[in-house]
Design a protein around this motif. Structure first.
Motif, short mmCIF file in Angstrom:
data_model
loop_
_atom_site.label_atom_id
_atom_site.label_comp_id
_atom_site.label_asym_id
_atom_site.label_seq_id
_atom_site.Cartn_x
_atom_site.Cartn_y
_atom_site.Cartn_z
N GLU A 1 0.76 -0.80 -0.16
CA GLU A 1 0.48 0.28 0.72
C GLU A 1 0.59 1.08 0.22
OE1 GLU A 1 -3.45 2.19 2.84
OE2 GLU A 1 -3.45 0.15 2.62
N PHE A 2 2.46 1.20 1.12
CA PHE A 2 2.74 2.71 0.90
C PHE A 2 3.73 3.15 -0.66
CE2 PHE A 2 6.82 4.66 1.62
CZ PHE A 2 6.07 6.05 2.51
N PHE A 3 4.33 1.59 -0.90
CA PHE A 3 5.08 1.84 -2.38
C PHE A 3 4.51 1.75 -3.23
CE2 PHE A 3 7.97 -0.14 0.42
CZ PHE A 3 9.81 0.70 0.27
N THR A 4 3.41 3.31 -3.32
CA THR A 4 2.37 2.81 -4.78
C THR A 4 3.24 3.75 -5.77
OG1 THR A 4 1.55 5.62 -3.90
CG2 THR A 4 0.46 4.12 -3.49
N LEU A 5 4.03 4.29 -4.71
CA LEU A 5 5.53 5.53 -6.02
C LEU A 5 6.51 3.72 -6.46
CD1 LEU A 5 5.19 8.63 -5.48
CD2 LEU A 5 3.97 7.89 -7.03
N LYS A 6 6.62 3.80 -7.42
CA LYS A 6 7.86 2.85 -8.00
C LYS A 6 8.64 3.88 -7.41
CE LYS A 6 8.13 4.18 -12.73
NZ LYS A 6 7.98 3.45 -14.11
N GLU A 7 9.48 4.86 -7.52
CA GLU A 7 10.88 5.62 -6.75
C GLU A 7 10.56 5.32 -5.18
OE1 GLU A 7 8.72 6.93 -10.85
OE2 GLU A 7 8.19 7.04 -8.64
N THR A 8 9.25 5.02 -4.68
CA THR A 8 9.80 5.15 -3.27
C THR A 8 11.00 4.15 -2.85
OG1 THR A 8 7.34 5.32 -2.81
CG2 THR A 8 8.60 5.24 -1.12
N VAL A 9 11.81 4.68 -1.80
CA VAL A 9 13.33 4.16 -1.25
C VAL A 9 12.59 3.98 0.32
CG1 VAL A 9 15.19 3.92 -0.81
CG2 VAL A 9 14.89 4.76 -3.25
N VAL A 10 13.18 2.55 1.17
CA VAL A 10 12.85 2.41 2.42
C VAL A 10 14.34 2.37 2.94
CG1 VAL A 10 11.46 2.18 4.46
CG2 VAL A 10 10.64 2.59 2.49
N VAL A 11 14.72 2.96 4.29
CA VAL A 11 15.99 2.42 4.69
C VAL A 11 15.77 2.03 6.50
CG1 VAL A 11 18.34 3.50 5.59
CG2 VAL A 11 17.16 3.83 3.51
N TYR A 12 15.88 0.64 6.56
CA TYR A 12 15.15 0.52 7.69
C TYR A 12 16.67 0.36 9.11
CZ TYR A 12 13.85 -2.95 11.67
OH TYR A 12 13.49 -3.29 12.95
N ILE A 13 16.49 0.94 9.83
CA ILE A 13 18.14 0.84 10.73
C ILE A 13 17.96 0.29 11.77
CG2 ILE A 13 19.94 2.45 11.82
CD1 ILE A 13 18.94 4.46 9.64
N TYR B 1 22.71 -2.55 12.02
CA TYR B 1 22.43 -3.19 10.94
C TYR B 1 20.67 -1.93 10.18
CZ TYR B 1 23.93 -6.95 13.66
OH TYR B 1 24.74 -7.80 14.28
N THR B 2 21.91 -2.73 8.76
CA THR B 2 20.55 -1.56 7.94
C THR B 2 20.05 -1.95 6.71
OG1 THR B 2 21.94 -0.22 6.52
CG2 THR B 2 22.00 0.79 8.31
N SER B 3 18.71 -2.15 6.09
CA SER B 3 18.33 -2.20 5.04
C SER B 3 17.77 -0.94 4.48
CB SER B 3 17.09 -3.64 5.42
OG SER B 3 17.96 -4.76 6.13
N LEU B 4 17.96 -1.57 2.47
CA LEU B 4 17.52 -0.16 2.21
C LEU B 4 16.86 -1.27 1.07
CD1 LEU B 4 18.75 2.07 0.36
CD2 LEU B 4 19.95 1.12 -0.94
N ILE B 5 15.38 -0.77 0.63
CA ILE B 5 14.01 -2.04 0.17
C ILE B 5 13.67 -0.72 -0.78
CG2 ILE B 5 12.54 -2.70 1.11
CD1 ILE B 5 13.15 -3.01 3.58
N MET B 6 13.22 -1.14 -1.87
CA MET B 6 12.80 -0.68 -2.62
C MET B 6 12.16 -1.55 -4.03
SD MET B 6 16.20 0.25 -4.70
CE MET B 6 16.83 0.68 -4.31
N ARG B 7 11.41 -1.05 -4.37
CA ARG B 7 10.48 -2.25 -5.67
C ARG B 7 11.18 -2.37 -6.60
NH1 ARG B 7 4.57 1.13 -7.30
NH2 ARG B 7 5.66 -0.37 -9.20
N ILE B 8 11.22 -3.72 -7.41
CA ILE B 8 12.45 -4.28 -8.25
C ILE B 8 12.10 -2.90 -9.43
CG2 ILE B 8 12.12 -6.23 -7.21
CD1 ILE B 8 9.85 -7.32 -9.30
N ASP B 9 10.74 -2.73 -10.09
CA ASP B 9 10.77 -1.96 -11.17
C ASP B 9 11.30 0.20 -10.36
OD1 ASP B 9 8.90 -0.88 -9.03
OD2 ASP B 9 7.02 -1.42 -11.14
N ASN B 10 11.72 -0.08 -9.54
CA ASN B 10 12.35 1.52 -9.50
C ASN B 10 13.40 2.20 -10.86
OD1 ASN B 10 14.33 3.96 -8.48
ND2 ASN B 10 13.18 3.45 -5.95
N PRO B 11 12.79 3.08 -10.82
CA PRO B 11 13.88 2.96 -12.21
C PRO B 11 15.38 4.27 -12.11
CG PRO B 11 12.69 4.78 -12.14
CD PRO B 11 11.88 4.27 -11.22
#
Length: 171
Positions: A84-96, A140-150
């Motif tokens: 739901e949150f990642f409606t825009l394919k450009e969205t990038v999330v960092v989890y720390i 410990y960090t994770s970088l998360i994005m949609r597989i279609d992020n341009p």
């Protein structure tokens, strides 16, 4: 006998500046998930800074006398909220992983389990894990994005450069 697919928990989008979601487990544990706008993470590197968020997951209320037990509905709920949150394919999330109490390693392990399990629920994201820091400060960090992020390649390179800035100079 057919195996019935599990469902996630119902959740509510509270919104606000931190894009907060909330859900309650069958054990009455209340979780808050926040996607905090965090353009500072990548410095001043457009075009993806305006789509950068820090992901925070917190146990807001735990009526149990111990840590919440494993719950197979949480990964499905996380996958639904991420979708739901990642409606825009450009969205990038960092989890720390927060480490004020010395439990960052446990948080990292749990988040990785949830993320792996949520992939079975149709999550179409990629996650890149980074462990960086010094002898006294480790993340410990994770970088998360949609597989279609341009901008995927540029985002990864930028985050790797950021992580190098936190490396122990004595290594």
């Amino acid at each position: 006998m057919q195996n019935t697919p599990k469902k996630g928990y119902e959740f509510i989008y509270l919104g606000g500046i931190n894009n907060t979601y909330i859900f309650i487990t069958s054990d009455q544990v209340v979780y808050e998930l926040k996607f905090k706008p965090s353009s500072y993470i990548f410095g001043k590197q457009p075009p993806f800074t305006e789509f950068a968020y820090e992901f925070v997951i917190e146990v807001a209320e735990n009526p149990l006398p111990k840590l919440p037990p494993p719950d197979e509905c949480i990964p499905i709920t996380l996958a639904t909220i991420f979708n739901e949150f990642f409606t825009l394919k450009e969205t990038v999330v960092v989890y720390i992983c927060e480490n004020a109490d010395g439990r960052a390693n446990a948080r990292n392990r749990k988040f990785n389990q949830w993320f792996e399990q949520s992939g079975r629920a149709g999550l179409s994201f990629v996650k890149f894990d980074y462990h960086f820091g010094t002898g006294t400060e480790f993340f410990y960090t994770s970088l998360i994005m949609r597989i279609d992020n341009p901008q995927m390649a540029d985002i990864i390179i930028s985050f790797q450069k950021l992580s190098l800035g936190y490396s122990d100079p004595e290594k």
